[in-house]
Design a protein around this motif. Structure first.
Motif, PDB file in Angstrom:
ATOM      1  N   MET A  12       0.784  -1.200  -0.132  1.00 53.52           N
ATOM      2  CA  MET A  12       0.102  -0.025  -0.023  1.00 53.52           C
ATOM      3  C   MET A  12       1.036   1.207   0.110  1.00 53.52           C
ATOM      4  SD  MET A  12      -2.922  -1.311   2.890  1.00 53.52           S
ATOM      5  CE  MET A  12      -4.008   0.092   2.466  1.00 53.52           C
ATOM      6  N   ALA A  13       0.437   2.168  -0.852  1.00 53.64           N
ATOM      7  CA  ALA A  13       1.287   3.438  -0.847  1.00 53.64           C
ATOM      8  C   ALA A  13       0.469   4.547  -1.560  1.00 53.64           C
ATOM      9  CB  ALA A  13       2.620   3.176  -1.680  1.00 53.64           C
ATOM     10  N   VAL A  14       1.006   5.869  -1.111  1.00 52.73           N
ATOM     11  CA  VAL A  14       0.417   6.962  -1.560  1.00 52.73           C
ATOM     12  C   VAL A  14       1.649   7.671  -2.272  1.00 52.73           C
ATOM     13  CG1 VAL A  14      -0.360   9.453  -1.124  1.00 52.73           C
ATOM     14  CG2 VAL A  14      -1.257   7.335   0.207  1.00 52.73           C
ATOM     15  N   VAL A  15       1.562   7.696  -3.579  1.00 49.84           N
ATOM     16  CA  VAL A  15       2.636   8.232  -4.576  1.00 49.84           C
ATOM     17  C   VAL A  15       2.329   9.501  -5.440  1.00 49.84           C
ATOM     18  CG1 VAL A  15       4.199   7.352  -6.240  1.00 49.84           C
ATOM     19  CG2 VAL A  15       3.204   6.020  -4.729  1.00 49.84           C
ATOM     20  N   ASP A  16       3.292  10.447  -5.282  1.00 51.95           N
ATOM     21  CA  ASP A  16       2.843  11.432  -6.309  1.00 51.95           C
ATOM     22  C   ASP A  16       3.106  11.237  -7.760  1.00 51.95           C
ATOM     23  OD1 ASP A  16       5.733  11.848  -6.773  1.00 51.95           O
ATOM     24  OD2 ASP A  16       5.788  13.657  -5.279  1.00 51.95           O
ATOM     25  N   PHE A  17       3.009  12.175  -8.636  1.00 51.55           N
ATOM     26  CA  PHE A  17       2.836  11.645 -10.117  1.00 51.55           C
ATOM     27  C   PHE A  17       4.302  11.665 -10.403  1.00 51.55           C
ATOM     28  CE2 PHE A  17      -1.532  13.236  -9.692  1.00 51.55           C
ATOM     29  CZ  PHE A  17      -2.243  11.853 -10.351  1.00 51.55           C
ATOM     30  N   ASP A  18       5.352  12.135 -10.011  1.00 53.82           N
ATOM     31  CA  ASP A  18       6.721  11.882 -10.523  1.00 53.82           C
ATOM     32  C   ASP A  18       7.249  10.443 -10.027  1.00 53.82           C
ATOM     33  OD1 ASP A  18       7.425  12.166  -7.905  1.00 53.82           O
ATOM     34  OD2 ASP A  18       8.687  14.214  -8.319  1.00 53.82           O
ATOM     35  N   GLY A  19       6.323   9.803  -9.099  1.00 55.96           N
ATOM     36  CA  GLY A  19       6.883   8.261  -8.746  1.00 55.96           C
ATOM     37  C   GLY A  19       7.439   8.489  -7.492  1.00 55.96           C
ATOM     38  N   SER A  20       7.706   9.577  -6.577  1.00 54.58           N
ATOM     39  CA  SER A  20       8.071   9.738  -5.302  1.00 54.58           C
ATOM     40  C   SER A  20       6.952   9.037  -4.361  1.00 54.58           C
ATOM     41  CB  SER A  20       8.300  11.234  -4.892  1.00 54.58           C
ATOM     42  OG  SER A  20       9.362  11.503  -5.901  1.00 54.58           O
ATOM     43  N   PHE A  21       7.407   8.238  -3.480  1.00 51.79           N
ATOM     44  CA  PHE A  21       6.446   7.552  -2.271  1.00 51.79           C
ATOM     45  C   PHE A  21       6.321   8.872  -1.419  1.00 51.79           C
ATOM     46  CE2 PHE A  21       8.360   3.705  -3.935  1.00 51.79           C
ATOM     47  CZ  PHE A  21       7.178   3.027  -4.009  1.00 51.79           C
ATOM     48  N   LEU A  56       9.299  -7.193  -0.647  1.00 50.26           N
ATOM     49  CA  LEU A  56      10.037  -6.815  -1.643  1.00 50.26           C
ATOM     50  C   LEU A  56      11.783  -6.563  -1.108  1.00 50.26           C
ATOM     51  CD1 LEU A  56       8.412  -4.028  -3.605  1.00 50.26           C
ATOM     52  CD2 LEU A  56       8.707  -6.478  -4.155  1.00 50.26           C
ATOM     53  N   GLY A  57      11.758  -6.739   0.341  1.00 49.77           N
ATOM     54  CA  GLY A  57      13.042  -6.580   0.926  1.00 49.77           C
ATOM     55  C   GLY A  57      13.775  -5.114   1.082  1.00 49.77           C
ATOM     56  N   TRP A  58      13.208  -4.210   0.583  1.00 50.51           N
ATOM     57  CA  TRP A  58      13.888  -2.806   0.412  1.00 50.51           C
ATOM     58  C   TRP A  58      13.728  -2.192   1.919  1.00 50.51           C
ATOM     59  CZ3 TRP A  58      16.799  -2.012  -3.485  1.00 50.51           C
ATOM     60  CH2 TRP A  58      16.577  -2.633  -4.746  1.00 50.51           C
ATOM     61  N   ALA A  59      14.770  -1.871   2.643  1.00 51.20           N
ATOM     62  CA  ALA A  59      14.746  -0.926   4.094  1.00 51.20           C
ATOM     63  C   ALA A  59      13.945   0.032   3.820  1.00 51.20           C
ATOM     64  CB  ALA A  59      16.371  -1.071   4.230  1.00 51.20           C
ATOM     65  N   ASP A  60      14.221   0.842   3.052  1.00 54.24           N
ATOM     66  CA  ASP A  60      13.315   2.100   2.841  1.00 54.24           C
ATOM     67  C   ASP A  60      13.036   2.524   1.469  1.00 54.24           C
ATOM     68  OD1 ASP A  60      11.981   4.469   3.327  1.00 54.24           O
ATOM     69  OD2 ASP A  60      13.550   5.566   4.464  1.00 54.24           O
ATOM     70  N   VAL A  61      11.804   1.846   0.905  1.00 51.20           N
ATOM     71  CA  VAL A  61      11.518   2.060  -0.450  1.00 51.20           C
ATOM     72  C   VAL A  61      11.302   3.404  -0.860  1.00 51.20           C
ATOM     73  CG1 VAL A  61       8.917   1.598  -0.145  1.00 51.20           C
ATOM     74  CG2 VAL A  61      10.345   0.931  -2.224  1.00 51.20           C
ATOM     75  N   ARG A  62      10.987   4.456   0.432  1.00 47.79           N
ATOM     76  CA  ARG A  62      10.586   5.989  -0.103  1.00 47.79           C
ATOM     77  C   ARG A  62      12.063   6.549  -0.665  1.00 47.79           C
ATOM     78  NH1 ARG A  62       8.711   7.310   5.907  1.00 47.79           N
ATOM     79  NH2 ARG A  62      10.557   5.850   6.444  1.00 47.79           N
ATOM     80  N   ASN A  63      13.232   6.002  -0.582  1.00 48.87           N
ATOM     81  CA  ASN A  63      14.318   6.587  -1.210  1.00 48.87           C
ATOM     82  C   ASN A  63      14.411   6.211  -2.785  1.00 48.87           C
ATOM     83  OD1 ASN A  63      15.128   7.708   1.136  1.00 48.87           O
ATOM     84  ND2 ASN A  63      16.256   6.033   1.886  1.00 48.87           N
ATOM     85  N   ILE A  64      13.812   5.358  -3.182  1.00 51.23           N
ATOM     86  CA  ILE A  64      13.470   4.871  -4.519  1.00 51.23           C
ATOM     87  C   ILE A  64      12.311   5.407  -5.246  1.00 51.23           C
ATOM     88  CG2 ILE A  64      13.387   2.534  -6.004  1.00 51.23           C
ATOM     89  CD1 ILE A  64      14.601   1.218  -3.374  1.00 51.23           C
TER      90      ILE A  64
END
Length: 159
Positions: free
Chosen positions: A56-65, A76-84
């Motif tokens: 579940m995520a809220v994302v802006d239109f440029d793809g930033s979480f 997915l194993g990503w420690a902090d997906v907000r940096n991706i």
């Protein structure tokens, strides 16, 4: 000063989330009560958001979480997906299709499947639901399990 900040916060909530504002100035005890209710609702929402096994995520239109739940790390194993950037997680063959789906939606719920990159550099197939809301979109995804991967792979190849 505290009352001014609280009043502004309540006004912002009324604009963005439909919280009904009283027609007369609320008393200090009423402001405290509203503040406590807001904190309780926020706590319950965060708990619900993180409890789900779905992505579940809220994302802006440029793809930033903007907000993500814990399932992104667990699945997915990503420690902090907000940096991706979200678009960097999709398989390169799927990225244009995903961008097109996001760009074409008019506020209805849209469903699509895509391959998503895990932190171990393997891909899993995820079925997504997406809905635009204001200047961002809400995204919910569920992994397609092994028994369904063959049919999903065929569906992706037919595109």
């Amino acid at each position: 000063m505290v009352l001014l900040v609280l009043a502004r916060s309540l006004f912002w909530l009324s604009l963005n989330f439909g919280v009904v504002m009283p027609t007369t100035a609320p008393s200090l005890s009423r402001l405290r009560e509203l503040s406590q209710s807001l904190e309780t609702a926020e706590h319950e929402l965060v708990h619900f958001f993180n409890f789900s096994p779905d992505l579940m995520a809220v994302v802006d239109f440029d793809g930033s979480f903007m907000h993500v739940n814990r399932a992104w790390e667990k699945l997915l194993g990503w420690a902090d997906v907000r940096n991706i950037n979200l678009f960097g997680l999709f398989h390169s063959d799927d990225e244009q299709m995903v961008r097109s789906v996001i760009g074409d939606t008019r506020g209805d719920v849209v469903y699509f499947s895509s391959r998503v990159l895990r932190s171990d550099h393997k891909f899993i197939v995820v079925d997504f639901s997406l809905k635009k809301h204001n200047n961002r979109f809400n995204l919910v995804g569920r992994q397609v399990h092994d028994s369904c991967v063959d049919c999903t792979s065929n569906k992706l190849q037919r595109r």
